[in-house]
Design a protein around this motif. Structure first.
Motif, short mmCIF file in Angstrom:
data_model
loop_
_atom_site.label_atom_id
_atom_site.label_comp_id
_atom_site.label_asym_id
_atom_site.label_seq_id
_atom_site.Cartn_x
_atom_site.Cartn_y
_atom_site.Cartn_z
N ALA A 198 42.88 40.30 25.56
CA ALA A 198 43.99 39.54 25.92
C ALA A 198 43.75 39.37 27.41
CB ALA A 198 45.13 39.65 25.55
N ASP A 199 43.38 40.45 28.07
CA ASP A 199 43.29 40.70 29.69
C ASP A 199 41.95 39.91 29.84
OD1 ASP A 199 43.93 41.12 32.38
OD2 ASP A 199 43.31 43.14 32.18
N ILE A 200 40.79 40.19 29.27
CA ILE A 200 39.57 39.57 29.64
C ILE A 200 39.77 38.10 29.55
CG2 ILE A 200 37.20 39.35 29.01
CD1 ILE A 200 37.61 42.11 27.63
N LEU A 201 40.40 37.45 28.64
CA LEU A 201 40.38 36.12 28.28
C LEU A 201 41.22 35.44 29.39
CD1 LEU A 201 41.37 35.92 24.65
CD2 LEU A 201 39.22 35.01 25.71
N SER A 202 42.17 36.08 30.04
CA SER A 202 43.08 35.65 31.11
C SER A 202 42.18 35.67 32.40
CB SER A 202 44.59 36.58 31.38
OG SER A 202 44.11 37.77 31.89
N HIS A 203 41.23 36.43 32.66
CA HIS A 203 40.71 36.46 33.77
C HIS A 203 39.84 35.26 33.94
CE1 HIS A 203 41.38 41.26 34.05
NE2 HIS A 203 42.32 40.32 34.33
N VAL A 204 39.24 34.77 32.91
CA VAL A 204 38.53 33.55 33.01
C VAL A 204 39.26 32.31 32.96
CG1 VAL A 204 36.33 34.32 32.94
CG2 VAL A 204 37.69 33.77 30.89
N LEU A 205 40.47 32.47 31.96
CA LEU A 205 41.19 31.19 31.57
C LEU A 205 42.02 30.82 33.08
CD1 LEU A 205 42.86 32.00 28.19
CD2 LEU A 205 41.70 29.99 28.82
N GLU A 206 42.56 31.71 33.64
CA GLU A 206 43.41 31.38 34.71
C GLU A 206 42.86 30.18 35.42
OE1 GLU A 206 46.70 32.46 35.50
OE2 GLU A 206 46.81 34.62 35.14
N ASN A 207 41.83 30.51 36.09
CA ASN A 207 41.08 29.87 37.17
C ASN A 207 40.41 28.46 36.49
OD1 ASN A 207 38.46 29.19 39.25
ND2 ASN A 207 40.54 29.06 40.17
N TYR A 208 39.96 28.73 35.22
CA TYR A 208 39.40 27.58 34.36
C TYR A 208 40.39 26.40 34.37
CZ TYR A 208 36.62 25.38 30.59
OH TYR A 208 35.86 24.43 29.78
N LEU A 209 41.64 26.85 34.10
CA LEU A 209 42.56 25.97 33.75
C LEU A 209 43.22 25.20 35.05
CD1 LEU A 209 44.90 27.56 30.88
CD2 LEU A 209 43.12 25.76 30.72
N LEU A 210 43.53 25.98 36.13
CA LEU A 210 44.17 25.52 37.12
C LEU A 210 43.42 25.23 38.42
CD1 LEU A 210 47.58 27.86 37.44
CD2 LEU A 210 47.11 25.53 35.85
N GLY A 211 42.06 26.02 38.42
CA GLY A 211 41.08 25.63 39.45
C GLY A 211 40.60 24.27 39.41
N THR A 254 33.75 43.07 32.46
CA THR A 254 33.26 43.05 33.77
C THR A 254 32.73 41.76 34.39
OG1 THR A 254 32.20 45.33 33.31
CG2 THR A 254 31.48 43.94 35.27
N LEU A 255 32.33 40.73 33.32
CA LEU A 255 31.66 39.46 33.58
C LEU A 255 32.94 38.56 34.20
CD1 LEU A 255 28.74 38.93 31.44
CD2 LEU A 255 28.46 39.30 33.85
N ALA A 256 34.03 38.85 33.66
CA ALA A 256 35.05 38.13 33.56
C ALA A 256 35.91 37.98 35.18
CB ALA A 256 36.39 38.39 32.62
N LEU A 257 35.67 39.11 35.78
CA LEU A 257 36.47 39.01 37.12
C LEU A 257 35.43 39.78 38.23
CD1 LEU A 257 39.38 38.26 37.85
CD2 LEU A 257 40.26 40.72 37.64
N ASN A 258 34.13 39.24 38.26
CA ASN A 258 33.19 40.06 39.04
C ASN A 258 32.90 38.89 40.25
OD1 ASN A 258 31.54 38.21 37.66
ND2 ASN A 258 29.94 39.70 37.62
N GLU A 259 33.87 37.93 40.16
CA GLU A 259 33.85 36.84 41.18
C GLU A 259 32.80 35.73 40.53
OE1 GLU A 259 33.61 37.89 45.51
OE2 GLU A 259 35.04 39.60 44.84
N TYR A 260 31.81 36.00 39.97
CA TYR A 260 30.84 34.82 39.53
C TYR A 260 31.72 33.78 38.61
CZ TYR A 260 26.88 37.13 41.24
OH TYR A 260 25.92 37.89 42.15
N PRO A 261 32.76 34.13 37.95
CA PRO A 261 33.01 32.91 37.04
C PRO A 261 33.82 31.89 37.76
CG PRO A 261 34.03 35.09 36.23
CD PRO A 261 32.81 35.32 37.42
N ASN A 262 34.26 32.12 38.77
CA ASN A 262 35.32 31.37 39.41
C ASN A 262 34.66 30.63 40.57
OD1 ASN A 262 37.04 31.86 37.57
ND2 ASN A 262 38.15 33.44 38.68
N ALA A 263 33.36 31.08 41.00
CA ALA A 263 32.59 30.69 42.22
C ALA A 263 32.34 29.12 41.99
CB ALA A 263 31.38 31.49 42.32
N GLY A 264 32.57 28.47 42.96
CA GLY A 264 32.19 27.21 43.08
C GLY A 264 33.12 26.07 42.83
#
Ligand code: NZQ
Ligand code: ZN
Length: 403
Positions: A198-211, A254-264
């Motif tokens: 659940a934590d992994i999902l949130s790390h990509v979901l948060e910015n996916y939804l609101l960014g 690791t891939l969920a919060l290593n800064e790459y998924p939200n870059a750009g």
């Protein structure tokens, strides 16, 4: 795609055969390792002996600090700093879950500041926030697939006396090396495995939804991480020793919060995290991932009822579940909720022992510590009273019996 700058200095060793090269890289960081562990699991399972032995063979002296609790307590961190100083250790090696890694970061940071013995005044929301700007070198060995603390600049710590949970953050807290051994996660209990997913999902979901939606690549990265978790969690719950899927969860974390998924894309507040950290600060027996999972459906429906993130939910519905049409956003939430239920992650806050009488105080802590004092920012205001409404709305989430 927007401009960005990211810094990812961690040398990652992934696999069941990478302990010796990892230990050799730790030996390049220092001569005496403080190995930090939790409440006993990694010692009982033999990982502590394995890692300590490899560090010794690489030429390091080893001192062990035991007893970091889930939702790591600032007083325990203070005790570990005293041990660090007495021992003369010059590199810190957490071996454990996010709690152990975060505590070790705090120890490495406070230990680098002569004369300081109390970590709490340095967290976000306290008088000396952001004044910790250096740390002893760190090399992390995660034993849960969850937080990505092995690559992040964050340490989340608790203070039970004030029912608080807050964050330290500095680039120097990013470990120089990390060992991701899927075998070290093979005995993680089902509940903790679920929490981590659940934590992994949130790390990509948060910015996916609101960014913003400026980066198609960021979207694909996030969708890939989510797809991996949706597929692998049921596999490891059915077969806990499945190292292939354990490894996929670990690498996804690791891939969920290593800064790459939200870059750009345009950044956003981590709204779910703000609400959840306030909850698990108030209730330190609550696991972070469990709190997030409990908030997902109610929070998603709150956003949709206000027409927020509609197109992003619809896109997730299409990408993750093949949904199309005008109601794809709503149906995504239904499908996601069903997945939570099927994987032991659906419940109400009341099921977790969280009293409705505390909702207002917890919401107040969230907006004061993580917001502007009155509200969070979820594509518009999310005031404390609405956080209370989200907490209350979890009551409609029926727990699904497992097994
Ligand atoms: O204490 P021990 O005996 O080690 O047992 C732990 C603990 O009870 C057990 N465990 C860990 N590895 C195991 C194992 N049991 C069997 N086999 C293993 N291999 O698991 C329990 C939970 O451990 P914990 O570290 O608390 O869980 P998790 O990894 O989910 O970490 C949660 C903490 O990390 C913070 C959370 O807020 C929470 O305090 N986060 C840290 C972040 C960061 N640094 O970037 C970001 C996250 O969003 C999160 O906030
Ligand atoms: Zn998290």
């Amino acid at each position: 795609m927007n401009s960005f700058s990211i810094y990812t200095p961690t040398r990652i060793f992934f696999g069941t055969d990478q302990l010796a090269p990892f230990a050799a890289s730790v030996a390049r960081l220092g001569r005496h390792a403080l190995v930090v562990v939790g409440g006993g699991s990694v010692e009982r399972l033999g990982y502590l002996d394995e890692v300590s032995g490899a560090l010794a063979r690489a030429g390091l002296r080893v001192t062990v600090f035991r007893g970091i609790e889930p939702n790591p307590e600032s007083a325990t961190i203070n005790r570990a700093v005293a041990v660090l100083r007495d021992s003369g250790a010059d590199v810190v090696v957490p071996l454990g879950g996010g709690s152990v890694m975060d505590a070790a970061k705090a120890v490495a940071a406070l230990g680098a500041l002569p004369g300081e013995n109390d970590i709490w005044p340095f967290v976000l929301g306290q008088p000396r926030a952001f004044q910790l700007a250096a740390a002893l070198p760190l090399a992390a060995v995660p034993t849960t697939a969850a937080t990505a603390s092995e690559v992040t600049p964050y340490a989340v710590i608790s203070n039970r006396a004030v029912r608080g949970k807050s964050v330290l953050a500095h680039e120097s807290f990013k470990p120089a090396a990390a060992l991701l051994n899927p075998a070290f996660t093979a005995k993680v209990p089902a509940v903790t495995t679920q929490d981590g997913a659940a934590d992994i999902l949130s790390h990509v979901l948060e910015n996916y939804l609101l960014g913003g939606d400026e980066s198609a690549l960021a979207d694909h990265h996030a969708e890939g991480v989510m797809a991996a978790v949706l597929e692998s969690l049921p596999r490891v719950l059915a077969n806990p020793g499945d190292l292939a899927h354990r490894g996929r969860l670990l690498w996804a974390s690791t891939l969920a919060l290593n800064e790459y998924p939200n870059a750009g894309r345009r950044p956003s507040q981590f709204v779910l995290h703000s609400m959840e950290h306030a909850l698990s600060g108030w209730y330190p027996d609550l696991a972070h991932g469990r709190g997030l999972a409990t908030l997902y459906p109610a929070y998603f429906r709150w956003l949709l009822a206000r027409g927020r993130a509609q197109s992003r939910f619809a896109r997730l519905g299409e990408r993750l579940f093949g949904l199309a049409g005008a109601d794809a956003a709503d149906r995504f939430v239904e499908r996601f909720e069903a997945w939570l239920g099927a994987n032991g992650l659906l419940q109400a806050l009341g099921d977790l022992g969280i009293a409705e009488a505390d909702y207002a105080a917890v919401a107040d802590y969230a907006v004061k510590t993580y917001g502007d004092g009155r509200q969070l920012d979820a594509l518009g205001a999310l005031p404390a009273a609405e956080i209370v409404a989200i907490f209350k709305a979890t009551a409609r989430q029926a727990r699904v019996p497992q097994g």
